[in-house]
Structures are given as structure tokens and as C-alpha cells.
Motif scaffolding. Structure first.
Motif, PDB file in Angstrom:
ATOM      1  N   ASP A  57       0.825  -1.214   0.000  1.00 37.53           N
ATOM      2  CA  ASP A  57       0.000   0.000   0.000  1.00 37.53           C
ATOM      3  C   ASP A  57       0.854   1.257   0.000  1.00 37.53           C
ATOM      4  N   ARG A  58       1.997   1.217   0.651  1.00 39.45           N
ATOM      5  CA  ARG A  58       2.903   2.365   0.724  1.00 39.45           C
ATOM      6  C   ARG A  58       4.146   2.143  -0.144  1.00 39.45           C
ATOM      7  N   GLY A  59       4.072   1.212  -1.051  1.00 37.79           N
ATOM      8  CA  GLY A  59       5.217   0.912  -1.898  1.00 37.79           C
ATOM      9  C   GLY A  59       6.313   0.237  -1.091  1.00 37.79           C
ATOM     10  N   PHE A  60       7.551   0.588  -1.399  1.00 41.79           N
ATOM     11  CA  PHE A  60       8.708  -0.038  -0.761  1.00 41.79           C
ATOM     12  C   PHE A  60       9.354   0.863   0.295  1.00 41.79           C
ATOM     13  N   LYS A  61       8.746   2.005   0.574  1.00 38.96           N
ATOM     14  CA  LYS A  61       9.398   2.944   1.499  1.00 38.96           C
ATOM     15  C   LYS A  61       9.414   2.457   2.949  1.00 38.96           C
ATOM     16  N   ASN A  62       8.686   1.418   3.278  1.00 41.56           N
ATOM     17  CA  ASN A  62       8.720   0.858   4.636  1.00 41.56           C
ATOM     18  C   ASN A  62       9.885  -0.101   4.849  1.00 41.56           C
ATOM     19  N   LEU A  63      10.756  -0.234   3.845  1.00 42.47           N
ATOM     20  CA  LEU A  63      11.875  -1.161   3.928  1.00 42.47           C
ATOM     21  C   LEU A  63      13.193  -0.411   4.069  1.00 42.47           C
ATOM     22  N   THR A  64      13.963  -0.753   5.115  1.00 39.95           N
ATOM     23  CA  THR A  64      15.293  -0.179   5.329  1.00 39.95           C
ATOM     24  C   THR A  64      16.294  -1.325   5.495  1.00 39.95           C
ATOM     25  N   LEU A  65      17.290  -1.333   4.619  1.00 37.89           N
ATOM     26  CA  LEU A  65      18.341  -2.354   4.654  1.00 37.89           C
ATOM     27  C   LEU A  65      19.671  -1.655   4.858  1.00 37.89           C
ATOM     28  N   GLY A  66      20.391  -1.995   5.932  1.00 36.79           N
ATOM     29  CA  GLY A  66      21.689  -1.394   6.212  1.00 36.79           C
ATOM     30  C   GLY A  66      22.757  -1.905   5.261  1.00 36.79           C
ATOM     31  N   ASP A  67      24.000  -1.567   5.520  1.00 35.09           N
ATOM     32  CA  ASP A  67      25.126  -2.019   4.703  1.00 35.09           C
ATOM     33  C   ASP A  67      25.374  -3.518   4.899  1.00 35.09           C
ATOM     34  N   ASP A  68      25.815  -4.182   3.845  1.00 35.12           N
ATOM     35  CA  ASP A  68      26.212  -5.596   3.886  1.00 35.12           C
ATOM     36  C   ASP A  68      25.094  -6.537   4.343  1.00 35.12           C
ATOM     37  N   ARG A  76       9.705 -13.853   2.591  1.00 34.34           N
ATOM     38  CA  ARG A  76       8.450 -13.126   2.395  1.00 34.34           C
ATOM     39  C   ARG A  76       8.449 -11.959   3.371  1.00 34.34           C
ATOM     40  N   LEU A  77       8.348 -10.742   2.824  1.00 35.67           N
ATOM     41  CA  LEU A  77       8.420  -9.546   3.659  1.00 35.67           C
ATOM     42  C   LEU A  77       7.137  -8.729   3.514  1.00 35.67           C
ATOM     43  N   ASP A  78       6.462  -8.525   4.622  1.00 40.36           N
ATOM     44  CA  ASP A  78       5.205  -7.791   4.713  1.00 40.36           C
ATOM     45  C   ASP A  78       5.531  -6.312   4.931  1.00 40.36           C
ATOM     46  N   LEU A  79       5.211  -5.463   3.960  1.00 44.36           N
ATOM     47  CA  LEU A  79       5.561  -4.045   4.069  1.00 44.36           C
ATOM     48  C   LEU A  79       4.375  -3.173   4.471  1.00 44.36           C
ATOM     49  N   MET A  80       3.419  -3.752   5.204  1.00 45.05           N
ATOM     50  CA  MET A  80       2.314  -2.937   5.729  1.00 45.05           C
ATOM     51  C   MET A  80       2.854  -1.903   6.724  1.00 45.05           C
ATOM     52  N   ASP A  81       3.846  -2.296   7.518  1.00 41.31           N
ATOM     53  CA  ASP A  81       4.544  -1.408   8.446  1.00 41.31           C
ATOM     54  C   ASP A  81       6.032  -1.527   8.122  1.00 41.31           C
ATOM     55  N   ARG A  82       6.887  -0.938   8.929  1.00 41.79           N
ATOM     56  CA  ARG A  82       8.320  -0.874   8.625  1.00 41.79           C
ATOM     57  C   ARG A  82       9.060  -2.175   8.931  1.00 41.79           C
ATOM     58  N   ILE A  83      10.032  -2.487   8.077  1.00 39.93           N
ATOM     59  CA  ILE A  83      11.008  -3.538   8.326  1.00 39.93           C
ATOM     60  C   ILE A  83      12.368  -2.868   8.255  1.00 39.93           C
TER      61      ILE A  83
END
Length: 177
Positions: A57-68, A76-83
Motif C-alpha cells: 500500500d505504501r510501496g517499498f518505502k517501509n523497507l530499510t536495509l543497512g550495509d552488507d 516473504r516480507l510484509d511491508l504494511m509497516d516498517r522492516i
């Protein structure tokens, strides 16, 4: 009202098409770059294998991946809220990360009386390792340097420097640094 609903559905459909394009990309480094083009925050040297993303619903902006960061195949990643995955985090194959719980709000399930809809950020700390086939439920915060055993079900937070496993997941031992 009707126009807003139609626009929301069109936008969601476009996000789903972009998710399909991600699935067709065979290079895990390129897939990570594409996620950043689509709105995710992606660090350096990130590898994302054939993961599936849903509740866009909010696209991919709820996803944060650090370095490495490494996200293995068939996750399977649910992006309804932040990961949020910290630096040097490894998510093994077939891990499921859920950021919401919903027994059927859309169709008015009677179970909502007992199990209300909830959502929450899932954060996994730096240098943590999530074992293959594990499930992480909404609102869980996993500390730094945590090892979660394969096929575990994580339903509550895990402090840093810990090895945890099981269904439900519990601390097995402390890790010395």
C-alpha cells in the motif's frame, strides 16, 4: 470518495507490477539497487535474492536495509509497516517477516472481536542472523548480534548478544562478544 478508492487501487496495482519486475531480476545486487529506485532505503553491498514483498500500500518505502545485508531466497516480507534490517544482518532462505496481524478486517470477520488488527515495525539489529524458515511477528525488535535458530517463531523481542530458538522462540544462551 469513489475516485480516491480507484486511485488507491491503481497505485497498489502499479506497486505489485514493480514487485513482479523485481522477481524477474536474477542479480541479487541489482535487485537491491532496484529496491532503492522504488523507494526503499538500501545501504552498500546489499544482496536480495528472490524475496517476495506484499502489502505494498505504501510501496517499498517501509523497507530499510543497512550495509552488507543479505536477504536469502524465498523470503516473504510484509511491508504494511516498517522492516528495518541493521548492518551485516543475514536473513536466511524462506524467512517470513510479518508487520501486521489481521484476521479479516476487509470482510468483517467475527474474529476481530477477539483478535483486533495490529501492526508494528520489525527491527533486526546489526550482525544478526535469522535462521532458515523462521517467522518473525509484528512489532518484534531483535537486538544486535542475535542468532535465531532455523524454523523458529519469534513473537517477542530478543536482547543483543543472544542465541534464541524454538516455537515460540526463547533464549538458549548468551553470546559473549
Amino acid at each position: 470518495m469513489m475516485r480516491a478508492t480507484v486511485m488507491r487501487r491503481i497505485k497498489k496495482a502499479l506497486w505489485m507490477i514493480l514487485e513482479k519486475i523485481l522477481a524477474w531480476c536474477v542479480n541479487p545486487f541489482l535487485r537491491a539497487r532496484m529496491l532503492s529506485w522504488f523507494g526503499a532505503t538500501v545501504g552498500k553491498n546489499v544482496r536480495v535474492y528472490e524475496a517476495r514483498f506484499f502489502n505494498l500500500d505504501r510501496g517499498f518505502k517501509n523497507l530499510t536495509l543497512g550495509d552488507d545485508v543479505h536477504v536469502g531466497p524465498f523470503c516473504r516480507l510484509d511491508l504494511m509497516d516498517r522492516i528495518e534490517l541493521g548492518d551485516k544482518c543475514t536473513v536466511s532462505p524462506s524467512v517470513t517477516i510479518l508487520t501486521h496481524s489481521d484476521p479479516g478486517e476487509f470482510h468483517g470477520s467475527e474474529l476481530l472481536e477477539y483478535f483486533p488488527v495490529k501492526s508494528g515495525t520489525v527491527a533486526i539489529g546489526s550482525s544478526s542472523w535469522i535462521g532458515a524458515g523462521s517467522t518473525i511477528l509484528c512489532g518484534v525488535v531483535i537486538g544486535d548480534r542475535v542468532a535465531v535458530g532455523a524454523n523458529s517463531m519469534v513473537n517477542k523481542g530478543i536482547p543483543s548478544d543472544t542465541m534464541a530458538a524454538g516455537v515460540p522462540c526463547r533464549e538458549v544462551r548468551k553470546l559473549s562478544t
